[in-house]
Design an enzyme around this catalytic site. Structure first.
Site, PDB file in Angstrom:
ATOM      1  N   ASP A 105      44.621  36.669 -15.115  1.00 24.41           N
ATOM      2  CA  ASP A 105      44.284  37.020 -16.497  1.00 24.41           C
ATOM      3  C   ASP A 105      45.393  37.844 -17.141  1.00 24.41           C
ATOM      4  O   ASP A 105      46.066  38.634 -16.483  1.00 24.41           O
ATOM      5  CB  ASP A 105      42.980  37.834 -16.514  1.00 24.41           C
ATOM      6  CG  ASP A 105      42.626  38.299 -17.906  1.00 24.41           C
ATOM      7  OD1 ASP A 105      42.255  37.438 -18.736  1.00 24.41           O
ATOM      8  OD2 ASP A 105      42.757  39.508 -18.189  1.00 24.41           O
ATOM      9  N   GLU A 151      47.222  32.798 -17.325  1.00 28.22           N
ATOM     10  CA  GLU A 151      46.818  32.787 -18.736  1.00 28.22           C
ATOM     11  C   GLU A 151      47.974  33.332 -19.593  1.00 28.22           C
ATOM     12  O   GLU A 151      48.066  34.523 -19.848  1.00 28.22           O
ATOM     13  CB  GLU A 151      45.569  33.627 -18.961  1.00 28.22           C
ATOM     14  CG  GLU A 151      45.055  33.551 -20.382  1.00 28.22           C
ATOM     15  CD  GLU A 151      44.375  34.828 -20.860  1.00 28.22           C
ATOM     16  OE1 GLU A 151      43.771  34.787 -21.953  1.00 28.22           O
ATOM     17  OE2 GLU A 151      44.459  35.860 -20.178  1.00 28.22           O
TER      18      GLU A 151
END
Length: 206
Positions: free
Chosen positions: A134, A189
């Protein structure tokens, strides 16, 4: 799980697994990087779910947060040894003003050991099949991608604003994961469009 399999999917991604205090963060303000969130049951129940997913032929990915950590000092690793620089950059460089969280110092050997061992822990202990890392854009740039409009100009990616220590950490993590677990899946990401980001480390990728 049977419904997911019946619908034709071959993988599931689970977020908010790592322990976190603030529920409103959707699991992204991690306080314990090696602990399973008690909201989701016990570690044994998580293992049982992953085993069942594997029995059904599903890959199981964990949404792992190595881009920042909770600023909590009572139940997190912030100020763990009394200083603000054990895991993080000291001062303003170690604080994400938009997320109210602490930023890792990827140039610190012990931070690298901590995060790399965390990658191995989830694959070894819980048998996850891989990761979605993330907030990678926040990691790779000193400006964290905030108030930036990436146009594709190489100067935006390969300049003084690029956090080389962070990029090297991502390369190390990918190399270690795939060296030990060749079939593991790693997803980052990134919303900046960093060139070569999805290429193998051997080709200069992340």
């Amino acid at each position: 799980l049977p419904r997911i399999r019946h619908l034709g999917y071959n993988a599931i991604q689970i977020m908010a697994v790592q322990e976190h205090a603030y529920y409103g963060s959707f699991g992204y303000h991690v306080t314990n990087f090696f602990g399973v969130s008690s909201r989701s049951g016990t570690p044994e129940e998580l293992k049982a779910m992953i085993d069942e997913a594997h029995r059904l032929g599903l890959f199981v990915l964990i949404d792992v947060v190595h881009s920042h950590a909770s600023s909590n000092s009572n139940d997190g690793i912030n100020l763990f040894d009394g200083s603000d620089g054990q895991y993080f950059h000291s001062g303003a460089k170690g604080y994400h003003w938009m997320w109210d969280s602490r930023l890792f110092n990827y140039g610190n050997w012990e931070v690298l050991r901590f995060l790399l061992s965390n990658c191995r822990w989830w694959l070894d202990e819980y048998k996850f099949d891989g990761f979605r890392f993330d907030g990678v854009t926040s990691m790779m740039y000193h400006h964290h991608g905030l108030q930036m409009a990436f146009t594709g100009n190489y100067d935006e990616y390969f300049g003084m604003q690029t956090d080389l220590d962070s990029v090297v950490y991502l390369m190390l993590a990918n190399d270690m994961i795939h060296s030990i677990f060749p079939n593991a899946v790693t997803i980052g990401e990134d919303v900046s469009g960093m060139p070569t980001f999805c290429r193998p480390v051997q080709e200069g990728g992340g």
